[in-house]
Design an enzyme around this catalytic site. Structure first.
Site, mmCIF file in Angstrom:
data_model
loop_
_atom_site.group_PDB
_atom_site.id
_atom_site.type_symbol
_atom_site.label_atom_id
_atom_site.label_comp_id
_atom_site.label_asym_id
_atom_site.label_seq_id
_atom_site.Cartn_x
_atom_site.Cartn_y
_atom_site.Cartn_z
ATOM 1 C CB SER A 52 -1.196 0.169 1.276
ATOM 2 O OG SER A 52 -1.603 1.163 1.393
ATOM 3 C CE1 TYR A 55 -4.493 -2.279 4.995
ATOM 4 C CE2 TYR A 55 -3.650 0.012 4.401
ATOM 5 C CZ TYR A 55 -4.149 -1.359 4.133
ATOM 6 O OH TYR A 55 -4.143 -1.557 2.785
#
Length: 269
Positions: A142, A155
């Site tokens: 990401s 995350y």
């Protein structure tokens, strides 16, 4: 990289980037094992793969459970060739760390980081055995691995961990016939983002899934190992985060309260 006629595994294949990649590889003649938790969405993806010109099998499996990697290996035991692994399955829970439950923290770590490490380890002997071309390990990280965003600390940690896992493994496998690539998507318009309400004004400009997949495949075909699909504005922030991270802190500070409000319901587990 030649992406035609691949034989491999895609995790998190029931929706979003996983489904889109399955269809794209299917259009290039792939035979795929689609792995995920929901049989109905996997079956729908399999039909789309077949309509695109490929073929697919389905394995309903929670990759955070003990022994799940072994079950994936068993599902492809009869295949003569395995030359593709896409570690795409992931989940997210945003919010202040002290308000994040231990269950959600462990869920993100287990699915986003532990699961791809164990699955890669289990499949690596087959991936190294490719005959006439390099196998592919594609890790979907990401953009948050490049710029840690507030309210996404766990995350971000898992996605940064996945990125460094790929980098280290790439160097470990030098000369062994395995191409390890890491993708850094920015905010992408998928089901995973439906409960997140931050927009471009808060640094969360979204790109269409089609554009992200197009950039991803172009980078992979070009033989890139680090594939960044973020919009230009986010790339400027990524560069600034390397040269002057405190400037990024200062730029984010005025919008923290608005950002917290916009992401507090962001949960895809």
């Amino acid at each position: 990289m030649d992406l035609r006629n691949r034989h491999g595994i895609i995790t998190g294949a029931g929706q979003g980037i996983g489904r889109a990649l399955a269809i794209e590889f299917g259009s290039r003649g792939a035979h795929l094992l689609l792995v995920g938790r929901k049989e109905s969405t996997l079956t729908a993806t399999a039909r789309l793969v077949e309509a695109a010109g490929g073929s697919a099998e389905v394995l309903t499996q929670d990759l955070t459970l003990p022994g799940s990697a072994d079950r994936v290996v068993e599902a492809v035991d009869s295949w003569t060739t395995i030359d593709l692994l896409v570690n795409n399955a992931g989940n997210v829970r945003a919010g202040r760390l002290e308000r994040t439950s231990e269950a959600d923290i462990r869920s993100m770590i287990d699915l986003n980081l532990v699961a791809p490490v164990l699955l890669t380890r289990a499949l690596l002997p087959r991936l190294r055995a490719g005959a006439d071309r390099d196998s592919i390990i594609l890790n979907i990280s990401s953009g948050i691995a490049l710029v840690g965003m507030p309210f996404y600390s766990v995350y971000a940690a898992t996605k940064a961990g996945l990125a460094r896992f790929g980098e280290s493994l790439r160097r470990e496998l030098t000369g062994m016939g395995v191409h390890v690539a890491t993708v850094y998507p920015g905010a992408t318009d998928t089901d995973m983002m439906t409960s997140q309400n931050a927009g471009a004004d808060l640094g969360w400009e979204r790109r269409s899934l089609d554009d992200v997949i197009s950039d991803l495949l172009s980078g992979l075909e070009a033989g890139e190992h680090e594939i960044n699909t973020a919009p230009q504005g986010r790339r400027e922030m990524q560069r600034l985060n390397i040269s002057d991270p405190m400037a990024v802190d200062a730029a984010m500070a005025p919008g923290l309260a608005d950002l917290e409000s916009a992401v507090r319901d962001h949960r895809s587990m």
